[in-house]
Design a protein around this motif. Structure first.
Motif, PDB file in Angstrom:
ATOM      1  N   ILE A 276       0.828  -1.207   0.000  1.00  0.00           N
ATOM      2  CA  ILE A 276       0.000   0.000   0.000  1.00  0.00           C
ATOM      3  C   ILE A 276       0.864   1.260   0.000  1.00  0.00           C
ATOM      4  O   ILE A 276       1.873   1.343   0.708  1.00  0.00           O
ATOM      5  CB  ILE A 276      -0.931   0.024   1.227  1.00  0.00           C
ATOM      6  CG1 ILE A 276      -1.942  -1.117   1.156  1.00  0.00           C
ATOM      7  CG2 ILE A 276      -1.650   1.362   1.370  1.00  0.00           C
ATOM      8  CD1 ILE A 276      -2.956  -0.992   0.045  1.00  0.00           C
ATOM      9  N   ARG A 277       0.452   2.235  -0.807  1.00  0.00           N
ATOM     10  CA  ARG A 277       1.039   3.579  -0.776  1.00  0.00           C
ATOM     11  C   ARG A 277      -0.010   4.495  -0.119  1.00  0.00           C
ATOM     12  O   ARG A 277      -1.112   4.678  -0.658  1.00  0.00           O
ATOM     13  CB  ARG A 277       1.356   4.059  -2.186  1.00  0.00           C
ATOM     14  CG  ARG A 277       1.803   5.517  -2.283  1.00  0.00           C
ATOM     15  CD  ARG A 277       1.913   5.959  -3.741  1.00  0.00           C
ATOM     16  NE  ARG A 277       2.119   7.402  -3.860  1.00  0.00           N
ATOM     17  CZ  ARG A 277       3.303   7.970  -4.038  1.00  0.00           C
ATOM     18  NH1 ARG A 277       4.388   7.221  -4.133  1.00  0.00           N
ATOM     19  NH2 ARG A 277       3.407   9.288  -4.155  1.00  0.00           N
ATOM     20  N   ALA A 278       0.324   5.026   1.065  1.00  0.00           N
ATOM     21  CA  ALA A 278      -0.592   5.909   1.788  1.00  0.00           C
ATOM     22  C   ALA A 278      -0.232   7.356   1.473  1.00  0.00           C
ATOM     23  O   ALA A 278       0.898   7.797   1.738  1.00  0.00           O
ATOM     24  CB  ALA A 278      -0.501   5.657   3.289  1.00  0.00           C
ATOM     25  N   GLU A 279      -1.188   8.084   0.892  1.00  0.00           N
ATOM     26  CA  GLU A 279      -0.959   9.487   0.542  1.00  0.00           C
ATOM     27  C   GLU A 279      -1.813  10.383   1.434  1.00  0.00           C
ATOM     28  O   GLU A 279      -3.006  10.136   1.618  1.00  0.00           O
ATOM     29  CB  GLU A 279      -1.320   9.740  -0.919  1.00  0.00           C
ATOM     30  CG  GLU A 279      -0.410   9.022  -1.896  1.00  0.00           C
ATOM     31  CD  GLU A 279      -0.734   9.373  -3.347  1.00  0.00           C
ATOM     32  OE1 GLU A 279       0.053   8.974  -4.236  1.00  0.00           O
ATOM     33  OE2 GLU A 279      -1.769  10.045  -3.582  1.00  0.00           O
ATOM     34  N   SER A 280      -1.181  11.430   1.959  1.00  0.00           N
ATOM     35  CA  SER A 280      -1.892  12.399   2.791  1.00  0.00           C
ATOM     36  C   SER A 280      -1.938  13.731   2.044  1.00  0.00           C
ATOM     37  O   SER A 280      -0.902  14.246   1.612  1.00  0.00           O
ATOM     38  CB  SER A 280      -1.190  12.565   4.141  1.00  0.00           C
ATOM     39  OG  SER A 280      -1.836  13.531   4.923  1.00  0.00           O
ATOM     40  N   HIS A 281      -3.148  14.258   1.894  1.00  0.00           N
ATOM     41  CA  HIS A 281      -3.356  15.506   1.162  1.00  0.00           C
ATOM     42  C   HIS A 281      -3.886  16.586   2.103  1.00  0.00           C
ATOM     43  O   HIS A 281      -4.661  16.297   3.013  1.00  0.00           O
ATOM     44  CB  HIS A 281      -4.360  15.304   0.022  1.00  0.00           C
ATOM     45  CG  HIS A 281      -3.926  14.297  -0.995  1.00  0.00           C
ATOM     46  ND1 HIS A 281      -3.416  14.648  -2.234  1.00  0.00           N
ATOM     47  CD2 HIS A 281      -3.929  12.942  -0.962  1.00  0.00           C
ATOM     48  CE1 HIS A 281      -3.140  13.554  -2.913  1.00  0.00           C
ATOM     49  NE2 HIS A 281      -3.441  12.497  -2.164  1.00  0.00           N
ATOM     50  N   THR A 282      -3.509  17.819   1.867  1.00  0.00           N
ATOM     51  CA  THR A 282      -4.055  18.953   2.613  1.00  0.00           C
ATOM     52  C   THR A 282      -4.885  19.823   1.668  1.00  0.00           C
ATOM     53  O   THR A 282      -4.861  19.628   0.453  1.00  0.00           O
ATOM     54  CB  THR A 282      -2.939  19.815   3.230  1.00  0.00           C
ATOM     55  OG1 THR A 282      -2.220  20.463   2.167  1.00  0.00           O
ATOM     56  CG2 THR A 282      -1.983  18.975   4.064  1.00  0.00           C
ATOM     57  N   ASP A 283      -5.601  20.802   2.249  1.00  0.00           N
ATOM     58  CA  ASP A 283      -6.256  21.792   1.389  1.00  0.00           C
ATOM     59  C   ASP A 283      -5.242  22.888   1.059  1.00  0.00           C
ATOM     60  O   ASP A 283      -4.065  22.810   1.451  1.00  0.00           O
ATOM     61  CB  ASP A 283      -7.520  22.358   2.050  1.00  0.00           C
ATOM     62  CG  ASP A 283      -7.252  23.014   3.390  1.00  0.00           C
ATOM     63  OD1 ASP A 283      -6.201  23.670   3.529  1.00  0.00           O
ATOM     64  OD2 ASP A 283      -8.096  22.887   4.307  1.00  0.00           O
ATOM     65  N   SER A 284      -5.667  23.898   0.327  1.00  0.00           N
ATOM     66  CA  SER A 284      -4.735  24.915  -0.174  1.00  0.00           C
ATOM     67  C   SER A 284      -4.600  26.123   0.750  1.00  0.00           C
ATOM     68  O   SER A 284      -3.912  27.086   0.405  1.00  0.00           O
ATOM     69  CB  SER A 284      -5.190  25.389  -1.561  1.00  0.00           C
ATOM     70  OG  SER A 284      -6.514  25.892  -1.501  1.00  0.00           O
ATOM     71  N   ARG A 285      -5.231  26.071   1.916  1.00  0.00           N
ATOM     72  CA  ARG A 285      -5.105  27.182   2.859  1.00  0.00           C
ATOM     73  C   ARG A 285      -3.789  27.055   3.604  1.00  0.00           C
ATOM     74  O   ARG A 285      -3.390  25.971   4.005  1.00  0.00           O
ATOM     75  CB  ARG A 285      -6.288  27.196   3.826  1.00  0.00           C
ATOM     76  CG  ARG A 285      -7.609  27.545   3.129  1.00  0.00           C
ATOM     77  CD  ARG A 285      -8.787  27.435   4.069  1.00  0.00           C
ATOM     78  NE  ARG A 285      -9.035  26.065   4.489  1.00  0.00           N
ATOM     79  CZ  ARG A 285     -10.079  25.693   5.250  1.00  0.00           C
ATOM     80  NH1 ARG A 285     -10.933  26.605   5.676  1.00  0.00           N
ATOM     81  NH2 ARG A 285     -10.233  24.432   5.568  1.00  0.00           N
ATOM     82  N   GLY A 286      -3.112  28.150   3.802  1.00  0.00           N
ATOM     83  CA  GLY A 286      -1.811  28.129   4.449  1.00  0.00           C
ATOM     84  C   GLY A 286      -0.681  28.019   3.443  1.00  0.00           C
ATOM     85  O   GLY A 286      -0.901  27.687   2.269  1.00  0.00           O
ATOM     86  N   PRO A 287       0.563  28.291   3.869  1.00  0.00           N
ATOM     87  CA  PRO A 287       1.713  28.217   2.954  1.00  0.00           C
ATOM     88  C   PRO A 287       1.891  26.807   2.397  1.00  0.00           C
ATOM     89  O   PRO A 287       1.772  25.824   3.120  1.00  0.00           O
ATOM     90  CB  PRO A 287       2.897  28.609   3.845  1.00  0.00           C
ATOM     91  CG  PRO A 287       2.295  29.349   4.997  1.00  0.00           C
ATOM     92  CD  PRO A 287       0.956  28.739   5.219  1.00  0.00           C
ATOM     93  N   ALA A 288       2.166  26.715   1.122  1.00  0.00           N
ATOM     94  CA  ALA A 288       2.316  25.417   0.462  1.00  0.00           C
ATOM     95  C   ALA A 288       3.440  24.592   1.082  1.00  0.00           C
ATOM     96  O   ALA A 288       3.315  23.370   1.241  1.00  0.00           O
ATOM     97  CB  ALA A 288       2.564  25.621  -1.032  1.00  0.00           C
ATOM     98  N   SER A 289       4.548  25.262   1.453  1.00  0.00           N
ATOM     99  CA  SER A 289       5.685  24.526   2.036  1.00  0.00           C
ATOM    100  C   SER A 289       5.304  23.912   3.384  1.00  0.00           C
ATOM    101  O   SER A 289       5.703  22.783   3.701  1.00  0.00           O
ATOM    102  CB  SER A 289       6.882  25.460   2.194  1.00  0.00           C
ATOM    103  OG  SER A 289       6.551  26.573   3.014  1.00  0.00           O
ATOM    104  N   TYR A 290       4.544  24.674   4.173  1.00  0.00           N
ATOM    105  CA  TYR A 290       4.124  24.153   5.471  1.00  0.00           C
ATOM    106  C   TYR A 290       3.147  22.991   5.298  1.00  0.00           C
ATOM    107  O   TYR A 290       3.239  21.964   5.997  1.00  0.00           O
ATOM    108  CB  TYR A 290       3.475  25.252   6.305  1.00  0.00           C
ATOM    109  CG  TYR A 290       3.004  24.752   7.653  1.00  0.00           C
ATOM    110  CD1 TYR A 290       3.900  24.585   8.705  1.00  0.00           C
ATOM    111  CD2 TYR A 290       1.673  24.396   7.858  1.00  0.00           C
ATOM    112  CE1 TYR A 290       3.474  24.094   9.928  1.00  0.00           C
ATOM    113  CE2 TYR A 290       1.236  23.904   9.072  1.00  0.00           C
ATOM    114  CZ  TYR A 290       2.151  23.758  10.112  1.00  0.00           C
ATOM    115  OH  TYR A 290       1.731  23.268  11.319  1.00  0.00           O
TER     116      TYR A 290
END
Length: 352
Positions: A276-290
């Motif tokens: 399994i490859r587990a991918e964690s995604h965020t939304d676009s709020r906040g700095p992209a690097s963080y």
């Protein structure tokens, strides 16, 4: 040994004893009375009744309710009067009888008549004539207990599932119990009216289910719980779980996340070659690097949790995707729900 008390039918003797092998100072034991009048082996009533402190003055009422005094269960004073019902040979959760029977002092030697309505209790509460006084009590409102009966079945076949593990708990920690279903898929629990509980059902090869229940003052109908075969979570080349939620700005695994990830663990145990490859995604709020760093921490926590459950570390890897590969383009703005859809974990089947 002290405080002997006969059962209503005269076929059992309950006592308090500090004999070796108990759970605390004084425990309550039960002995069957044989036809010739001799006593059978004294059986400890177990940890649901007995604590590390004192459980004394047992009294078995004719409605199959055991009353006793304890300073080990959560009470109002020193010794308080508690009760528990015996259902199918098992004791229900211990309850405090409450005011006015109990006080901020010692309340003990509680005994009801054959009608289980009128009785007496001894107490050293303030306002008495002497050190320990006897008070009359009258039950004006029945103790409200609810029997919750459930049957666990396979969603596809509607056949009962035996040996499914069920557990119930509330948010106070007072209710915390587990049972397996019978060969007919049945399980029952005794609660108090208006309890709010969470019922968790799990069985190897099936998707676990969690149900929030609020009980009223009447026995509910038989609760039918349908479990989906675990394969239903495999959709094309992904394992589709409910959303994995993290606390704001944190990467630790919550109870809700653990409940969902345990389903992934079950699938990987059933298919020992699956990777399994587990991918964690965020939304676009906040700095992209963080966001990238936060998603990496969450992905690693996710993989580590699965590994901690016995899955080989070579079979799962975590990747933080940050804002990349969003499901919804938010460059022109997004609603709260649309941002939530972008905050997701995906479990991609690399091989099986």
């Amino acid at each position: 040994m002290k405080n002997p008390a006969l059962s209503c039918d005269g076929k059992a003797l309950y006592v308090s004893s500090d004999r070796p092998g108990g759970f605390g100072n004084y425990d309550i034991y039960k002995s069957e009375i044989k036809d010739d009048g001799s006593l059978g082996e004294a059986i400890n009533l177990g940890q649901k009744i007995n604590t590390e402190e004192q459980e004394v003055f047992p009294h078995m009422c004719c409605d199959n309710t055991l009353y006793f005094s304890s300073n080990g269960h959560l009470g109002l004073g020193g010794l308080d009067v508690f009760y528990s019902k015996n259902v199918d040979g098992k004791w229900s959760n211990v309850r405090n009888v409450g005011l006015p029977v109990n006080s901020n002092s010692d309340d003990f030697a509680f005994k009801m008549g054959d009608d289980c309505t009128n009785g007496f209790v001894s107490s050293n509460r303030a306002g008495g004539v002497g050190s320990d006084d006897v008070y009359a009590v009258k039950k004006i409102k029945p103790l409200c207990d609810i029997l919750l009966e459930s049957i666990v079945v396979d969603t596809k076949t509607d056949l009962p599932i035996d040996a499914a593990l069920t557990s119930v708990k509330d948010n106070t920690g007072i209710i915390n119990n587990s049972k397996e279903t019978s060969v007919e898929g049945l399980v029952d629990y005794m609660f108090e009216c208006e309890d709010e509980i969470q019922l968790l059902v799990s069985k190897e090869g099936y998707e676990s289910k969690m149900i929030d229940i609020k009980l009223l003052d009447i026995d509910p109908p038989l609760l039918k719980i349908k479990l989906d075969p675990i394969e239903e979570l495999i959709v094309e080349e992904k394992i589709v779980l409910n959303p994995i939620y993290f606390e704001f700005d944190k990467a630790n695994i919550t109870n809700q996340a653990a409940f969902e990830l345990d389903k992934l663990v079950s699938i990987m145990k059933k298919y020992p070659k699956m990777i399994i490859r587990a991918e964690s995604h965020t939304d676009s709020r906040g700095p992209a690097s963080y966001n990238k760093l936060l998603s990496e921490r969450r992905a690693k926590s996710t993989a580590q949790y699965v590994i901690s459950k016995g899955i080989d570390e070579n079979r799962i890897s975590g990747f933080g995707m940050g804002e990349e590969d969003a499901e919804i383009d938010c460059s022109s703005g997004c609603s709260k729900d649309e941002h939530a859809k972008n905050r997701r974990s995906e479990f991609i089947i690399v091989s099986r």
